[in-house]
Design an enzyme around this catalytic site. Sequence first.
Site, mmCIF file in Angstrom:
data_model
loop_
_atom_site.group_PDB
_atom_site.id
_atom_site.type_symbol
_atom_site.label_atom_id
_atom_site.label_comp_id
_atom_site.label_asym_id
_atom_site.label_seq_id
_atom_site.Cartn_x
_atom_site.Cartn_y
_atom_site.Cartn_z
ATOM 1 N N ASP A 437 13.290 5.646 -1.704
ATOM 2 C CA ASP A 437 14.082 4.965 -0.681
ATOM 3 C C ASP A 437 15.062 3.918 -1.217
ATOM 4 O OD1 ASP A 437 11.891 3.502 -1.487
ATOM 5 O OD2 ASP A 437 11.328 2.797 0.502
ATOM 6 N N GLU A 573 11.072 -2.576 8.082
ATOM 7 C CA GLU A 573 12.313 -1.801 7.946
ATOM 8 C C GLU A 573 13.105 -1.677 9.251
ATOM 9 O OE1 GLU A 573 9.910 -1.288 4.514
ATOM 10 O OE2 GLU A 573 9.405 -0.796 6.600
#
Length: 673
Positions: A437, A573
């Site tokens: 990521d 997130e």
Amino acid sequence: MYSGAAAAAGPPRRDFISVTLGPEETVGVGGYNNSKAWRRRSCWRKWKQLSRLQRSVILFLFAFLAVCGVISYTGMGEAWKSITNKSLNDQRREQEIPGLKLANPAVLPAPQKADPNHGDYPELSLQKPPKPPHVRRGPSNLQIKAPRRDTKLKTQHDTMRAIEELVKADKVEKTEKSIISWRGAVIEPDQSTEPPSSKITEPEKPSSVEAEDQKEPVPINERQLAVIEAFRHAWKGYKDFAWGHDELKPLSKSYSEWFGLGLTLVDALDTMWILGLKEEFEEARKWVANDLVFDKNVDVNLFESTIRILGGLLSTYHLSGDSLFLEKAKDIGNRLMPAFKTPSKIPYSDVNIGRGTAHPPRWTSDSTVAEVTSIQLEFRELSRLTGDEKFQKAVDEVMKHVHTLSGKNDGLVPMFINTNSGQFTHLGVYTLGARADSYYEYLLKQWIQGGKKENELLEDYMRAIEGVKKHLLQRSEPKKLTFVGELAHGHFSAKMDHLVCFLPGTLALGAHNGLAADHMKLAETLIETCYQMYAQVETGLSPEIVHFNLHAQKGHKDVEIKPADRHNLLRPETVESLFYMYRFTGDKKYQDWGWEILQNFNRYTRVPTGGYTSINNVQNPSNPEPQDKMESFFLGETLKYMFLLFSDDIDLINLDKYVFNTEAHPLPIWVPA
């Protein structure tokens, strides 16, 4: 006097002598009296005594010196005029183009004491009045102080502050308005056209703050107060049961250790500063000064210790100006360097910070791609602050090496890389979730950090986003939510980690910095999906992993959750991306979505005696099965982004002057964009 002969000869005869005495001779005949006229006559006699040749040489020398003096004066005058004009032009440009002088990063005021009108909540003087959503947001022109480089500057710093207080007091008397003292860092811009890695420029020394460049305090809102209350509740649990340890176990009122370096405390330092919690910050600072010791025989993960400890110390140094944090950052940075001593220069995953040795995991010689490519912001900044190029050189070599590797799929990278060969392993599997990521996140953020000069980073980022569009985007049923899946050896999987919800914010950040407008459109669709990962779940909290339905089925939602994936770790997130989306669009729905998430954290994860806990089952509101673990990133990231999301002050960590690392620690942008 007469003689006898003359008297006898006849009548006396008178003779006269006329004598004229000048003023200079009245003192004494022939005497020297040091008068100007005497000296002039004496010098003239000496000059006349010289030969014609001697007089000509002397006159020539005097003429030559006079000519040289005129030329020098003219040159210096032009140079001074140029400097003055340049300074005036720069000031005009800064006024006409907000944020042009990005070398001076936005800073935060020192935390303010609590306001008695708000009970336990501090009065934060951090914000500007909200702007209409349609107004394009830009940075303010703030003059700020550099962090202190060492304790020798303390006296100078105190003197400057005393002067500032006098100036501010005078201005308050005239305007009857309160002024806050601003603290922060001055970043010396690299004016060359070469990439930032070519030179390391140290910050300037502290300078005083002009009172007229300070802004008025703006009260915080009720939602931000709720975030402060949540932080204090979490901090109470940590202080009571886990002080100085890595993580709180709130249910058992104990703690767990990972590295034994006070992870939660260090991770939360800049959050306390931003929230204005002065008392808590000072208490934590004392622990850092007296008890944070890196000289211990312990293995730490290179990635986690870099983003949490090194990043947290550097960020706190910039926000507070306290050199203690820079000294600690230098210490841990040097102790992590043995990780890069590999055949390929791809770092090992683990370092013993006491022994100075490093090694891969016990079961493999691979490192994850995300881990080795998500430490660059921190090490680059450490080089810039210390003037020691070794930190930046080590991490830049990693990025240059990965840039040249084969095994990518339209910019998408595999999840593993071998530390011996330097080649990708486990080829054919591509994801924006765990193990890959933040590679994509740091491509963009390094480009921004370095002043948008390193084109290889931008090329890799743009290519990767095109790869995401081509291979990983799909739409779910029945609501047709756009989501990011995974690709394994040509087969698409509708699996999406919560970690992937960093992507909307990253796309929005890129669009804000001048990248393709369709990146913002994609960000808007993806943040809707991330919100639905919360909204479609019984507790209103997202699981760690979801699977999306690609085909409409009666009675089924877009989101499906497998039993092994239904835990929630208090991750940041989605809130992170909500913050970016609100900051760039002004759309209040993003604040509302964040408020829902905070309320559900309070409803299902709050522990009465202090702290918050991860839960095992987001699908069971009556028994979410608490895990007895509060991750350090809940204080370091989740609550920080919550507070920033609910703020309408764009200068509260101005995104044209700061870039966040992947643990939500803001670091300054080096040069003007």
